[in-house]
Motif scaffolding. Structure first.
Motif, PDB file in Angstrom:
ATOM      1  N   ASP A 159      14.511  -4.981   1.055  1.00 30.72           N
ATOM      2  CA  ASP A 159      13.635  -5.775   0.441  1.00 30.72           C
ATOM      3  C   ASP A 159      14.139  -5.484  -1.611  1.00 30.72           C
ATOM      4  OD1 ASP A 159      10.722  -6.359  -1.336  1.00 30.72           O
ATOM      5  OD2 ASP A 159       9.783  -5.942   0.098  1.00 30.72           O
ATOM      6  N   LEU A 160      14.134  -6.481  -2.411  1.00 30.64           N
ATOM      7  CA  LEU A 160      14.491  -6.081  -3.936  1.00 30.64           C
ATOM      8  C   LEU A 160      13.245  -6.229  -4.657  1.00 30.64           C
ATOM      9  CD1 LEU A 160      16.809  -8.691  -4.093  1.00 30.64           C
ATOM     10  CD2 LEU A 160      17.284  -6.988  -3.521  1.00 30.64           C
ATOM     11  N   ARG A 161      11.678  -6.475  -4.448  1.00 33.20           N
ATOM     12  CA  ARG A 161      11.468  -5.962  -4.612  1.00 33.20           C
ATOM     13  C   ARG A 161      10.963  -4.932  -4.516  1.00 33.20           C
ATOM     14  NH1 ARG A 161       6.708  -8.279  -2.591  1.00 33.20           N
ATOM     15  NH2 ARG A 161       5.353  -8.677  -4.559  1.00 33.20           N
ATOM     16  N   GLU A 162      10.857  -3.855  -3.700  1.00 33.15           N
ATOM     17  CA  GLU A 162      10.368  -2.802  -3.331  1.00 33.15           C
ATOM     18  C   GLU A 162      11.130  -1.443  -3.915  1.00 33.15           C
ATOM     19  OE1 GLU A 162      10.099  -1.846   1.080  1.00 33.15           O
ATOM     20  OE2 GLU A 162      12.077  -0.361   1.082  1.00 33.15           O
ATOM     21  N   SER A 163      12.505  -2.172  -4.185  1.00 35.74           N
ATOM     22  CA  SER A 163      14.029  -1.419  -4.610  1.00 35.74           C
ATOM     23  C   SER A 163      13.754  -1.669  -6.232  1.00 35.74           C
ATOM     24  CB  SER A 163      15.094  -2.235  -4.369  1.00 35.74           C
ATOM     25  OG  SER A 163      15.798  -3.224  -5.391  1.00 35.74           O
ATOM     26  N   ILE A 164      12.842  -2.107  -6.926  1.00 33.35           N
ATOM     27  CA  ILE A 164      12.768  -2.127  -7.709  1.00 33.35           C
ATOM     28  C   ILE A 164      11.685  -1.620  -8.753  1.00 33.35           C
ATOM     29  CG2 ILE A 164      14.095  -4.101  -9.293  1.00 33.35           C
ATOM     30  CD1 ILE A 164      11.409  -5.389  -9.512  1.00 33.35           C
ATOM     31  N   PHE A 165      10.443  -1.399  -7.696  1.00 34.80           N
ATOM     32  CA  PHE A 165       9.138  -1.138  -7.316  1.00 34.80           C
ATOM     33  C   PHE A 165       8.875   0.335  -7.948  1.00 34.80           C
ATOM     34  CE2 PHE A 165       4.608  -0.148  -6.281  1.00 34.80           C
ATOM     35  CZ  PHE A 165       4.222  -0.073  -6.654  1.00 34.80           C
ATOM     36  N   LEU A 166      10.131   0.950  -6.080  1.00 31.53           N
ATOM     37  CA  LEU A 166       9.932   2.512  -6.356  1.00 31.53           C
ATOM     38  C   LEU A 166      10.800   2.956  -7.249  1.00 31.53           C
ATOM     39  CD1 LEU A 166       9.877   2.278  -2.444  1.00 31.53           C
ATOM     40  CD2 LEU A 166       8.141   3.239  -4.667  1.00 31.53           C
ATOM     41  N   ALA A 167      12.295   2.146  -7.546  1.00 31.38           N
ATOM     42  CA  ALA A 167      13.132   2.883  -7.863  1.00 31.38           C
ATOM     43  C   ALA A 167      13.508   3.046  -9.151  1.00 31.38           C
ATOM     44  CB  ALA A 167      14.805   2.549  -6.864  1.00 31.38           C
ATOM     45  N   ASP A 168      14.464   3.743  -9.884  1.00 30.97           N
ATOM     46  CA  ASP A 168      14.723   4.299 -11.382  1.00 30.97           C
ATOM     47  C   ASP A 168      15.788   3.298 -11.387  1.00 30.97           C
ATOM     48  OD1 ASP A 168      13.623   7.232 -11.480  1.00 30.97           O
ATOM     49  OD2 ASP A 168      15.939   7.049 -10.587  1.00 30.97           O
ATOM     50  N   ASP A 222       0.718  -1.257  -0.160  1.00 30.08           N
ATOM     51  CA  ASP A 222      -0.069   0.013   0.008  1.00 30.08           C
ATOM     52  C   ASP A 222       1.427   1.691   0.179  1.00 30.08           C
ATOM     53  OD1 ASP A 222      -2.450  -0.856  -0.280  1.00 30.08           O
ATOM     54  OD2 ASP A 222      -3.349  -0.486   1.689  1.00 30.08           O
ATOM     55  N   LEU A 223       1.918   1.184   0.920  1.00 25.02           N
ATOM     56  CA  LEU A 223       2.996   2.292   0.980  1.00 25.02           C
ATOM     57  C   LEU A 223       3.551   2.665  -0.329  1.00 25.02           C
ATOM     58  CD1 LEU A 223       3.566   2.608   4.564  1.00 25.02           C
ATOM     59  CD2 LEU A 223       3.336   4.483   3.462  1.00 25.02           C
ATOM     60  N   TRP A 224       4.084   2.098  -0.840  1.00 25.73           N
ATOM     61  CA  TRP A 224       4.640   1.437  -2.091  1.00 25.73           C
ATOM     62  C   TRP A 224       3.858   2.046  -3.384  1.00 25.73           C
ATOM     63  CZ3 TRP A 224       6.069  -4.294  -3.242  1.00 25.73           C
ATOM     64  CH2 TRP A 224       7.693  -4.391  -2.776  1.00 25.73           C
ATOM     65  N   THR A 243       6.273  -9.662 -14.086  1.00 20.15           N
ATOM     66  CA  THR A 243       6.425  -9.326 -15.291  1.00 20.15           C
ATOM     67  C   THR A 243       7.541 -10.089 -15.704  1.00 20.15           C
ATOM     68  OG1 THR A 243       7.447  -7.552 -15.661  1.00 20.15           O
ATOM     69  CG2 THR A 243       5.418  -7.499 -15.778  1.00 20.15           C
ATOM     70  N   PRO A 244       7.814 -10.925 -16.725  1.00 21.72           N
ATOM     71  CA  PRO A 244       9.243 -11.848 -16.787  1.00 21.72           C
ATOM     72  C   PRO A 244      10.474 -10.831 -16.663  1.00 21.72           C
ATOM     73  CG  PRO A 244       7.895 -11.674 -18.880  1.00 21.72           C
ATOM     74  CD  PRO A 244       7.041 -10.993 -18.315  1.00 21.72           C
ATOM     75  N   GLU A 245       9.818  -9.754 -17.289  1.00 18.73           N
ATOM     76  CA  GLU A 245      11.041  -8.593 -16.642  1.00 18.73           C
ATOM     77  C   GLU A 245      11.092  -8.078 -15.355  1.00 18.73           C
ATOM     78  OE1 GLU A 245       8.449  -7.646 -18.590  1.00 18.73           O
ATOM     79  OE2 GLU A 245       9.721  -8.097 -20.306  1.00 18.73           O
ATOM     80  N   ALA A 246      10.974  -8.062 -14.823  1.00 14.47           N
ATOM     81  CA  ALA A 246      10.483  -8.286 -13.129  1.00 14.47           C
ATOM     82  C   ALA A 246      11.120  -9.361 -12.492  1.00 14.47           C
ATOM     83  CB  ALA A 246       9.485  -7.261 -12.802  1.00 14.47           C
ATOM     84  N   ALA A 247      10.815 -10.614 -12.365  1.00 14.27           N
ATOM     85  CA  ALA A 247      11.806 -11.713 -12.031  1.00 14.27           C
ATOM     86  C   ALA A 247      13.225 -11.452 -13.129  1.00 14.27           C
ATOM     87  CB  ALA A 247      10.680 -12.842 -13.070  1.00 14.27           C
ATOM     88  N   THR A 276       8.660   2.686 -17.821  1.00 14.03           N
ATOM     89  CA  THR A 276       7.849   1.792 -17.413  1.00 14.03           C
ATOM     90  C   THR A 276       6.156   2.788 -17.558  1.00 14.03           C
ATOM     91  OG1 THR A 276       7.128   0.843 -15.572  1.00 14.03           O
ATOM     92  CG2 THR A 276       8.772  -0.515 -17.517  1.00 14.03           C
ATOM     93  N   GLY A 277       6.469   4.236 -17.259  1.00 13.98           N
ATOM     94  CA  GLY A 277       5.195   4.860 -17.061  1.00 13.98           C
ATOM     95  C   GLY A 277       5.263   4.829 -15.645  1.00 13.98           C
ATOM     96  N   ILE A 278       3.493   4.703 -15.730  1.00 18.42           N
ATOM     97  CA  ILE A 278       3.057   4.499 -14.352  1.00 18.42           C
ATOM     98  C   ILE A 278       2.948   3.006 -13.981  1.00 18.42           C
ATOM     99  CG2 ILE A 278       0.646   4.702 -13.186  1.00 18.42           C
ATOM    100  CD1 ILE A 278      -0.176   6.504 -14.479  1.00 18.42           C
ATOM    101  N   ARG A 279       3.138   3.009 -12.702  1.00 25.10           N
ATOM    102  CA  ARG A 279       3.549   1.346 -11.871  1.00 25.10           C
ATOM    103  C   ARG A 279       2.704   0.674 -11.340  1.00 25.10           C
ATOM    104  NH1 ARG A 279      10.412   1.379 -10.520  1.00 25.10           N
ATOM    105  NH2 ARG A 279      11.260   2.439 -12.285  1.00 25.10           N
ATOM    106  N   THR A 280       2.501  -0.370 -11.310  1.00 27.47           N
ATOM    107  CA  THR A 280       1.109  -0.580 -10.683  1.00 27.47           C
ATOM    108  C   THR A 280       2.046  -2.268 -10.084  1.00 27.47           C
ATOM    109  OG1 THR A 280       0.676  -2.031 -12.306  1.00 27.47           O
ATOM    110  CG2 THR A 280      -0.475  -0.059 -12.141  1.00 27.47           C
ATOM    111  N   LEU A 281       1.274  -2.912  -9.159  1.00 31.44           N
ATOM    112  CA  LEU A 281       1.986  -3.556  -8.514  1.00 31.44           C
ATOM    113  C   LEU A 281       2.353  -5.554  -9.505  1.00 31.44           C
ATOM    114  CD1 LEU A 281       0.252  -3.848  -4.457  1.00 31.44           C
ATOM    115  CD2 LEU A 281       2.485  -3.603  -5.383  1.00 31.44           C
ATOM    116  N   ASP A 282       1.307  -5.402 -10.688  1.00 31.00           N
ATOM    117  CA  ASP A 282       1.423  -5.979 -11.921  1.00 31.00           C
ATOM    118  C   ASP A 282       2.691  -6.036 -12.621  1.00 31.00           C
ATOM    119  OD1 ASP A 282      -1.361  -6.577 -11.023  1.00 31.00           O
ATOM    120  OD2 ASP A 282      -2.537  -5.455 -12.474  1.00 31.00           O
TER     121      ASP A 282
END
Lengths: 252, 264
Positions: free
Chosen positions: B197-206, B175-177, B237-241, B227-233
């Motif tokens: 948190d690696l997921r946090e790092s790629i979700f928030l940072a460039d 939620d906070l992300w 994705t394979p790129e995120a993995a 990727t424009g507006i980021r959502t949890l989806d």
């Protein structure tokens, strides 16, 4: 709610007095062993003027001694709370000082300042009561999480801004906890001196004269008067705590 | 492009009771204006030391830290900080907590304008209606939201986030992300985020910077594509993995568990 807060303790006190009366009556104790509440009323009636003037003497000297303890104890606590070196240096001294039974210091002070009756009484009340305040303030300040400091320091805040905005208010709950202990200690200090000091004043001196004259109900009456004053002072501290550190109370 | 934060070849050694302890040894981090850099690395590698350097709370033995072209020589009013511990002041209301930095930093705003700004920020993070509550009446996630508002109230040039979501449960954290992205769209800032948190790092940072084990140097840098507006989806994705795999490998290298292998 408020009525309950007054009625319940009052009822408890009345029950206590009845039990005391019954105990003395059942055991058949004479006055010199233990006076009963019904013996105290004549004592208050006879000496009410003395109780008022002596009670006032005891009260104001206790309060002045306590105020000095608050000022000195807070200052000492600040020095020890902010400086590791001062903490290491002063702690053993302070603990040693506190470990000396004040009953042994009383005659020394009484001799040193013979005739300065108000002064030596206030001095003992002060000496006996500053320790908890100094310790609690120093612990409150030295256990302040570094993040609290950093949040203001990163903005360029001065030490005094950090103290007034964060350290001082954050220490208030510990301070009031210590003050509740100190207020009763200061009473003990005042009375020790009043009892020991020749030609003393205050409730302690009244107690002493009761002893000399074998007026046992008077002695017990003084004890009850002391207890009453102690309760009054204690609840003044509680009221102050509610005003200044009420935020720390989570029960509401 | 000129970088807002420029950390070049920084070395620092702490003097501890048991002898000198080198914590930083060749740290390189650059953050462009408006950028969001996440710093990850093994536990105890000196990540928090990095935040203290940027905030001017610590001056390095060697190397230099520049913010906006000026060498950092001490605390400056242009940073906002948020920690894992929200450190809200219990005796103040949420609104007064948020206003705290403005009592230290000079501000051209009037009292009403300051309060309006605090209310606006609180509404932005979803704390509308909580202005007059005490911190003890708020949940952990809500406290972090308030702490975030406090770190932004004086419009700092640099936002330093030292594991602000580390103590929250997984759902509150996500939620906070999303709140962070919302806030950044409304109140642009430049941020350095320390995280585990690696997921946090790629979700928030460039950009994600991986530090080596102690003494920390910059071991690896990963650019997260825009990727424009980021959502949890986007995290599924394979790129995120692939990005997470690369980062995970780099952390294992930093921990000294595996030798470095060549990756794309």
């Amino acid at each position: 709610m408020t009525a309950q807060k007054i009625l319940v303790p009052t009822a408890a006190i009345i029950v206590f007095l009845i039990l005391w009366e019954l105990l003395v009556w059942a055991m058949g104790w004479p006055n010199f062993r233990m006076a009963s509440p019904s013996d105290l009323l004549p004592a208050y009636e006879r000496y009410w003027e003395l109780f008022l003037t002596m009670g006032w003497q005891t009260l104001w000297r206790t309060v002045v001694g306590l105020l000095l303890a608050v000022i000195f104890g807070t200052a000492l606590g600040m020095v020890m709370g902010f400086s590791r070196v001062m903490r290491d240096a002063l702690y053993p001294l302070l603990v040693g000082f506190n470990a000396v039974p004040k009953a042994t210091v009383v005659p020394i002070v009484a001799l040193m300042f013979v005739g300065w009756h108000d002064f030596n009484t206030i001095l003992i009340a002060f000496m006996i009561s500053f320790f908890p305040i100094a310790v609690s303030v120093s612990i409150g300040l030295s256990t302040l999480e570094p993040e609290y400091r950093d949040i203001l320091r990163a903005l360029g805040a001065s030490q005094s801004q950090i103290f007034w905005k964060i350290a001082l208010p954050k220490t208030l709950p510990e301070f009031f906890g210590a003050l509740k202990v100190s207020v009763t200690l200061a009473f003990i200090g005042t009375n020790l001196m009043e009892i020991v000091s020749p030609h003393g004043r205050g409730l302690g001196a009244l107690f002493d004269s009761g002893k000399t004259n074998s007026d046992y109900p008077l002695m017990f009456a003084v004890l009850i008067a002391l207890a009453f004053l102690g309760i009054v002072l204690y609840y003044i501290v509680v009221a102050l705590e509610k005003t200044f550190a009420g935020w720390a109370d989570r029960s509401a | 492009m000129e970088n807002l934060i420029e950390i070049a070849d920084v070395r620092h050694t702490f003097q501890t009771a048991s002898g000198p302890l080198p914590v930083l040894d060749g740290l390189e981090v650059s953050v462009p204006e408006g950028g969001f850099v996440a710093v990850v690395g093994p536990s105890g590698c000196g990540k928090s030391t990095l935040t203290r350097l940027i905030a001017g709370l610590l001056i390095p033995d060697e190397g230099s830290v520049f913010v906006h072209g000026a060498r950092v020589t001490g605390p400056r009013a242009n940073v906002g900080m948020a920690f894992q511990n929200p450190v809200l002041l219990e005796w103040r209301t949420i609104l007064d907590n948020v206003l705290l930095p403005l009592e230290i930093v000079a501000s051209p705003l009037s009292k009403t304008e300051k309060q309006d700004r605090a209310r606006k920020l609180l509404a932005l993070v979803g704390l509308e209606g909580f202005e007059n509550k005490r911190p003890s009446e708020l949940s952990g996630g809500m406290k972090q939201r308030a702490s975030l508002c406090r770190s932004l109230i004086h419009q700092p040039e640099v936002l330093i986030l030292d594991e602000p979501f580390g103590a929250l449960d997984a759902f509150t954290r996500e939620d906070l992300w999303q709140t962070m992205h919302k806030v950044k769209a409304e109140e642009p800032f430049t941020a350095v985020l320390i995280t585990h948190d690696l997921r946090e790092s790629i979700f928030l940072a460039d950009q994600v910077v991986v530090l080596s084990g102690r003494p920390a140097r910059t071991q690896f840098t990963l650019d997260v594509p825009d990727t424009g507006i980021r959502t949890l989806d986007h995290l599924y994705t394979p790129e995120a993995a692939e990005m997470l795999n690369i980062l995970r490998h780099q952390i294992e290298v930093a921990q000294g568990r595996v030798p470095a292998k060549d990756v794309a």
